[in-house]
Design a protein around this motif. Structure first.
Motif, short mmCIF file in Angstrom:
data_model
loop_
_atom_site.label_atom_id
_atom_site.label_comp_id
_atom_site.label_asym_id
_atom_site.label_seq_id
_atom_site.Cartn_x
_atom_site.Cartn_y
_atom_site.Cartn_z
N GLU A 59 6.56 11.18 0.45
CA GLU A 59 7.56 11.68 -0.51
C GLU A 59 8.74 12.33 0.21
OE1 GLU A 59 4.32 12.23 -0.66
OE2 GLU A 59 3.56 12.13 -2.74
N ASP A 60 8.44 13.02 1.32
CA ASP A 60 9.52 13.63 2.10
C ASP A 60 10.39 12.56 2.76
OD1 ASP A 60 8.55 16.13 1.42
OD2 ASP A 60 7.43 16.39 3.28
N GLU A 81 6.87 10.05 -9.91
CA GLU A 81 5.51 9.50 -9.94
C GLU A 81 5.41 8.26 -9.07
OE1 GLU A 81 4.30 7.26 -13.44
OE2 GLU A 81 6.30 7.50 -14.26
N ARG A 82 4.26 8.09 -8.48
CA ARG A 82 4.00 6.89 -7.69
C ARG A 82 3.78 5.71 -8.62
NH1 ARG A 82 0.22 5.56 -3.19
NH2 ARG A 82 0.53 3.32 -2.97
N VAL A 88 8.66 3.35 2.20
CA VAL A 88 8.73 3.94 0.87
C VAL A 88 10.06 3.57 0.23
CG1 VAL A 88 7.16 5.85 1.33
CG2 VAL A 88 9.57 6.12 1.91
N ALA A 89 10.03 3.36 -1.07
CA ALA A 89 11.27 3.02 -1.78
C ALA A 89 11.28 3.75 -3.11
CB ALA A 89 11.38 1.52 -1.99
N LEU A 143 4.86 -6.38 3.31
CA LEU A 143 6.17 -6.82 3.78
C LEU A 143 5.91 -7.76 4.95
CD1 LEU A 143 7.97 -3.35 3.56
CD2 LEU A 143 7.95 -5.20 1.89
N LYS A 144 6.69 -7.64 6.01
CA LYS A 144 6.36 -8.41 7.22
C LYS A 144 5.02 -7.90 7.75
CE LYS A 144 9.55 -5.28 9.48
NZ LYS A 144 10.88 -5.10 10.00
N PRO A 145 4.35 -8.65 8.65
CA PRO A 145 3.04 -8.21 9.14
C PRO A 145 3.09 -6.78 9.68
CG PRO A 145 3.49 -10.45 9.87
CD PRO A 145 4.74 -9.96 9.20
N GLY A 146 2.11 -5.96 9.24
CA GLY A 146 2.03 -4.59 9.72
C GLY A 146 2.85 -3.60 8.92
N TYR A 147 3.49 -4.03 7.84
CA TYR A 147 4.30 -3.14 7.01
C TYR A 147 3.89 -3.30 5.54
CZ TYR A 147 7.59 -2.47 10.88
OH TYR A 147 8.16 -2.15 12.07
N VAL A 148 3.78 -2.15 4.85
CA VAL A 148 3.51 -2.21 3.41
C VAL A 148 4.53 -1.35 2.67
CG1 VAL A 148 1.03 -2.64 3.62
CG2 VAL A 148 1.88 -0.28 3.48
N LEU A 149 4.80 -1.75 1.44
CA LEU A 149 5.77 -1.07 0.59
C LEU A 149 5.06 -0.26 -0.49
CD1 LEU A 149 8.79 -0.76 -0.35
CD2 LEU A 149 8.37 -2.78 -1.80
N ARG A 150 5.45 1.02 -0.62
CA ARG A 150 4.97 1.87 -1.72
C ARG A 150 6.20 2.44 -2.42
NH1 ARG A 150 0.33 5.12 1.65
NH2 ARG A 150 -0.90 3.28 2.17
N VAL A 151 6.09 2.58 -3.73
CA VAL A 151 7.28 2.94 -4.52
C VAL A 151 6.98 4.14 -5.43
CG1 VAL A 151 8.93 2.10 -6.24
CG2 VAL A 151 8.08 0.54 -4.47
N TRP A 152 7.95 5.03 -5.50
CA TRP A 152 7.91 6.18 -6.40
C TRP A 152 9.11 6.10 -7.35
CZ3 TRP A 152 5.46 6.36 -1.87
CH2 TRP A 152 4.34 7.20 -1.72
#
Ligand code: CDP
Length: 146
Positions: A61-62, A80-81, A22-23, A88-97
């Motif tokens: 969010e926490d 807000e999302r 999360v970022a 990202l690298k294999p097996g990782y995803v980025l979600r941003v708020w």
């Protein structure tokens, strides 16, 4: 409890098994906070939206509030999302708020060696990580200016 309630929001996403990073697009006084990574070597010098990995059992969010406290020494709240999810690298995803500062002035306490508050027309003055660029572009639409 059922499987879905016990694992709700846990580190690896229930649907894909990917670890969620999360970022935050931290917005304050019409500017967005950019953070320059100090490690690892292959990412050092590139700029990102601050954040980190969601821990097992933690709500995203926490996790983001915790990461901003650890990395920047501030209290913040998510707003807000930003729609989307970026690999990202294999097996990782980025979600941003998007996030709001509640107290404190950000300092580069870990993972970063410089912070900059950027106005909308300054966003392309730093070398963002490729995977952060779509979310930065979307966050820019929440900033005042041309
Ligand atoms: O702080 P923690 O160890 O939980 O996570 P991190 O090392 O800051 O981030 C985990 C991974 O997500 C790293 O490979 C980062 O490069 C990546 N990341 C990213 O691509 N964009 C961000 N805005 C934040 C993290």
């Amino acid at each position: 409890m059922t499987e879905s309630t016990t694992r709700h929001g846990a580190g690896p996403d229930r649907g894909t098994g990917a670890v969620v990073v999360v970022a935050a697009a931290l917005l304050d006084r019409g500017r967005l906070l950019a953070a320059r990574r100090s490690a690892p070597a292959e990412l050092a010098g590139r700029w990102e939206l601050p954040g980190g990995k969601v821990e097992p059992g933690e709500r995203p969010e926490d996790a983001l509030v915790r990461e901003l406290r650890e990395e920047l020494g501030v209290e913040a709240e998510t707003a807000e999302r930003i729609p989307g999810e970026w690999p990202l690298k294999p097996g990782y995803v980025l979600r941003v708020w998007t996030a709001r500062l509640l107290s404190g002035e950000p300092r580069p306490l870990e993972d970063h060696d410089e912070l900059r508050w950027l106005a909308r027309d300054e966003l392309d003055t730093v070398d963002w990580l490729d995977q952060d660029r779509p979310a930065v572009a979307e966050a820019a639409r929440r900033l005042p200016g041309v």
